[in-house]
Design an enzyme around this catalytic site. Structure first.
Site, PDB file in Angstrom:
ATOM      1  N   ARG A 176     -54.164  26.809 -10.451  1.00  0.00           N
ATOM      2  CA  ARG A 176     -52.848  26.879  -9.798  1.00  0.00           C
ATOM      3  C   ARG A 176     -51.694  26.847 -10.794  1.00  0.00           C
ATOM      4  NH1 ARG A 176     -52.650  25.599  -3.812  1.00  0.00           N
ATOM      5  NH2 ARG A 176     -54.655  26.455  -3.212  1.00  0.00           N
TER       6      ARG A 176
ATOM      7  N   ARG B  51     -39.466  31.681  -4.485  1.00  0.00           N
ATOM      8  CA  ARG B  51     -39.924  31.361  -3.126  1.00  0.00           C
ATOM      9  C   ARG B  51     -38.759  31.105  -2.164  1.00  0.00           C
ATOM     10  NH1 ARG B  51     -41.600  30.680   0.326  1.00  0.00           N
ATOM     11  NH2 ARG B  51     -43.012  28.992   0.857  1.00  0.00           N
TER      12      ARG B  51
ATOM     13  N   ASP C  73     -54.410  34.550  -2.819  1.00  0.00           N
ATOM     14  CA  ASP C  73     -55.052  33.460  -2.076  1.00  0.00           C
ATOM     15  C   ASP C  73     -56.482  33.865  -1.733  1.00  0.00           C
ATOM     16  OD1 ASP C  73     -54.259  30.760  -0.764  1.00  0.00           O
ATOM     17  OD2 ASP C  73     -55.515  31.770   0.709  1.00  0.00           O
TER      18      ASP C  73
ATOM     19  N   TYR D  30     -62.818  28.008   6.597  1.00  0.00           N
ATOM     20  CA  TYR D  30     -61.541  28.394   7.215  1.00  0.00           C
ATOM     21  C   TYR D  30     -61.754  29.302   8.411  1.00  0.00           C
ATOM     22  CZ  TYR D  30     -59.163  26.376   3.207  1.00  0.00           C
ATOM     23  OH  TYR D  30     -58.695  25.503   2.260  1.00  0.00           O
TER      24      TYR D  30
HETATM   25  O1  CP3 Z   1     -48.258  26.211  -5.716  1.00  0.00           O
HETATM   26  C1  CP3 Z   1     -48.967  26.723  -4.838  1.00  0.00           C
HETATM   27  O2  CP3 Z   1     -50.172  26.602  -4.916  1.00  0.00           O
HETATM   28  C2  CP3 Z   1     -48.302  27.423  -3.683  1.00  0.00           C
HETATM   29  C3  CP3 Z   1     -48.769  28.741  -3.269  1.00  0.00           C
HETATM   30  C4  CP3 Z   1     -49.957  28.776  -2.315  1.00  0.00           C
HETATM   31  C5  CP3 Z   1     -51.250  29.222  -2.681  1.00  0.00           C
HETATM   32  N1  CP3 Z   1     -52.025  29.230  -1.559  1.00  0.00           N
HETATM   33  C6  CP3 Z   1     -51.593  29.683  -4.020  1.00  0.00           C
HETATM   34  C7  CP3 Z   1     -53.015  29.820  -4.406  1.00  0.00           C
HETATM   35  C8  CP3 Z   1     -49.981  28.486  -0.950  1.00  0.00           C
HETATM   36  C9  CP3 Z   1     -48.852  27.944  -0.096  1.00  0.00           C
HETATM   37  C10 CP3 Z   1     -51.299  28.773  -0.479  1.00  0.00           C
HETATM   38  C11 CP3 Z   1     -51.811  28.699   0.906  1.00  0.00           C
HETATM   39  C12 CP3 Z   1     -53.102  27.979   0.944  1.00  0.00           C
HETATM   40  N2  CP3 Z   1     -54.326  28.576   0.815  1.00  0.00           N
HETATM   41  C13 CP3 Z   1     -53.305  26.596   1.053  1.00  0.00           C
HETATM   42  C14 CP3 Z   1     -52.245  25.567   1.182  1.00  0.00           C
HETATM   43  C15 CP3 Z   1     -51.765  25.237  -0.193  1.00  0.00           C
HETATM   44  C16 CP3 Z   1     -50.825  24.094  -0.231  1.00  0.00           C
HETATM   45  O3  CP3 Z   1     -51.033  23.266  -1.131  1.00  0.00           O
HETATM   46  O4  CP3 Z   1     -49.914  24.005   0.584  1.00  0.00           O
HETATM   47  C17 CP3 Z   1     -54.680  26.378   0.973  1.00  0.00           C
HETATM   48  C18 CP3 Z   1     -55.381  25.059   1.008  1.00  0.00           C
HETATM   49  C19 CP3 Z   1     -55.320  27.646   0.818  1.00  0.00           C
HETATM   50  C20 CP3 Z   1     -56.746  27.931   0.640  1.00  0.00           C
HETATM   51  C21 CP3 Z   1     -57.056  28.101  -0.802  1.00  0.00           C
HETATM   52  N3  CP3 Z   1     -56.430  28.990  -1.649  1.00  0.00           N
HETATM   53  C22 CP3 Z   1     -58.118  27.476  -1.543  1.00  0.00           C
HETATM   54  C23 CP3 Z   1     -59.074  26.447  -0.997  1.00  0.00           C
HETATM   55  C24 CP3 Z   1     -58.074  28.006  -2.843  1.00  0.00           C
HETATM   56  C25 CP3 Z   1     -59.032  27.732  -3.972  1.00  0.00           C
HETATM   57  C26 CP3 Z   1     -58.480  26.764  -4.942  1.00  0.00           C
HETATM   58  C27 CP3 Z   1     -58.381  25.347  -4.469  1.00  0.00           C
HETATM   59  O5  CP3 Z   1     -57.272  24.822  -4.457  1.00  0.00           O
HETATM   60  O6  CP3 Z   1     -59.430  24.753  -4.129  1.00  0.00           O
HETATM   61  C28 CP3 Z   1     -57.008  28.938  -2.889  1.00  0.00           C
HETATM   62  C29 CP3 Z   1     -56.660  29.753  -4.073  1.00  0.00           C
HETATM   63  C30 CP3 Z   1     -55.230  29.855  -4.452  1.00  0.00           C
HETATM   64  N4  CP3 Z   1     -54.146  29.579  -3.684  1.00  0.00           N
HETATM   65  C31 CP3 Z   1     -54.775  30.320  -5.717  1.00  0.00           C
HETATM   66  C32 CP3 Z   1     -53.388  30.283  -5.681  1.00  0.00           C
HETATM   67  C33 CP3 Z   1     -52.435  30.677  -6.780  1.00  0.00           C
HETATM   68  C34 CP3 Z   1     -55.646  30.841  -6.842  1.00  0.00           C
HETATM   69  C35 CP3 Z   1     -56.295  29.830  -7.675  1.00  0.00           C
HETATM   70  C36 CP3 Z   1     -55.534  29.349  -8.872  1.00  0.00           C
HETATM   71  O7  CP3 Z   1     -54.415  29.795  -9.173  1.00  0.00           O
HETATM   72  O8  CP3 Z   1     -56.099  28.492  -9.565  1.00  0.00           O
END
Ligand code: CP3
Length: 349
Positions: A34, A47, A83, A158
């Site tokens: 992240r 954002r 995502d 999910y």
């Molecule tokens: O700073 C941020 O992370 C905000 C941007 C954001 C991402 N996903 C980036 C992301 C947001 C709002 C989301 C939506 C989302 N998707 C959420 C809520 C996040 C939050 O904290 O509010 C969730 C839980 C998901 C599902 C998700 N996305 C999972 C389980 C994963 C795998 C990684 C993990 O955290 O276990 C993702 C991947 C993801 N989301 C990445 C990014 C940039 C790629 C992985 C990375 O950059 O390392």
């Protein structure tokens, strides 16, 4: 070209890719899960003008956000800003980010599973592939780009539960109540993610990562039967891509002996087990990635160094360690601490 002396690090191969292949490195590579995200003021500024989903769908914006942390820190890898649910949207799954993914009609019946289309990445998510091409063109210092996808079981969580959850009760009970349906869904997702990741590699991703964020919910038997079987299917299809494959297993310390038999190059782990034990269990054929607690970034600077030392000492000097956090960086983290972390990992070697 000069032949490489065995045991000497190559200056031509980026340290991150060398470490993925367990080759000697000029410095210990580091990147941060992240790393493109809310802890960066420049991300928050963007954002304010654009919603999260648009950031993932507009290539010039996804590329900009991907590159933001590379401008601040000497990171050894970039990871595409997207995502894990993005390819499922491409397959017609109706979902919203609130901010976690909410699936409007959870997938629970055989008819729903049978009607999920195959993913054709160039047709269904062309913007992801275009983002990859733009990032590759903009990356500094020859830093490699990681493409990623959700691991099939994590996506199932999910799809079946319909929203983020601590327990994913509907998803987990689905495995026991409808095991054959679960298996069909997992196979479908395994094939779709293989196609998705292969397309990312063709577009320019130099390593591929599967996020098994909810592995820790499963007993070893169910992890093997469902989650790992599906990942094996994806990994087998990706072998001919020729790029390293990373499997991140969150809360998977009890599952490592099963993961040892999986044909991936790198295993990413959370902070709950020391890397020495993880490496012993995985054996010499796998590189490891991790595993500083994201909370450690809130320690005073000199203590942060001690925590970094502890991770590096656990990882040891054998080739094949990529420094990372054990899970995603927290949104309220001070970017100055990230700068200290990255510089210190590089100083330590
Ligand atoms: O700073 C941020 O992370 C905000 C941007 C954001 C991402 N996903 C980036 C992301 C947001 C709002 C989301 C939506 C989302 N998707 C959420 C809520 C996040 C939050 O904290 O509010 C969730 C839980 C998901 C599902 C998700 N996305 C999972 C389980 C994963 C795998 C990684 C993990 O955290 O276990 C993702 C991947 C993801 N989301 C990445 C990014 C940039 C790629 C992985 C990375 O950059 O390392």
């Amino acid at each position: 070209m000069v032949a490489r002396v065995s045991g000497a690090p190559s200056a031509n191969v980026p340290a991150f890719l060398a470490a993925c292949r367990r080759e000697p490195v000029t410095h210990r590579p580091v990147w941060i899960m992240r790393q493109a995200g809310r802890y960066l003021p420049e991300y928050r500024a963007l954002r304010e003008k654009v919603d999260f989903e648009s950031l993932t769908r507009r290539p010039e914006l996804a590329a900009e956000v991907t590159l933001q942390p590379l401008r601040r820190f000497e990171l050894d890898a970039a990871i595409l800003f997207s995502d894990i649910m993005t390819p499922l949207q491409g397959m017609g799954v109706d979902l919203a980010f609130e901010p976690g993914p909410v699936v409007r009609t959870p997938v629970r019946t055989d008819a729903q599973i049978a009607s999920l289309p195959a993913l054709i990445a160039e047709r269904d998510v062309p913007f992801v592939l275009e983002s990859i091409r733009l990032v590759r063109a903009g990356l500094p210092r020859g830093v490699p780009l990681i493409g990623f996808a959700g691991a099939p079981f994590t996506l199932l969580c999910y799809l079946v539960s319909g929203r983020p959850s601590k327990e994913f009760a509907e998803a987990r009970s689905f495995l026991y109540a409808q095991p054959a349906s679960a298996q069909r869904l997992l196979e479908h997702l395994a094939d779709a993610m293989a196609e998705y990741l292969a397309a990312q590699a063709r577009a320019g991703a130099q390593a591929l990562m599967l996020f098994e964020s909810w592995a820790g919910l499963l007993a070893a038997g169910e992890f093997n039967r469902f989650a790992l079987a599906a990942v094996r299917r994806t990994a087998a299809a990706l072998r001919r891509c020729g790029v390293p494959l990373i499997y991140y297993v969150n809360q998977g310390s009890a599952l490592m002996s099963a993961v040892a038999a999986l044909d991936v190059d790198v295993v990413g782990v959370d902070w709950r087990t020391g890397l020495a034990e993880v490496r012993r269990t995985l054996g010499p054929g796998k590189a490891v990635q991790g595993n500083l607690d994201p909370a450690a970034l809130f320690a005073p600077p000199d203590e942060l160094r001690r925590h970094v030392d502890a991770v590096i000492d656990e990882a040891g000097s054998a080739p094949g360690h990529i420094f990372n956090l054990g899970h995603g960086i927290w949104p309220d983290t001070d970017p100055g601490q990230v700068a200290r972390l990255v510089d210190y990992v590089h100083e330590r070697r």
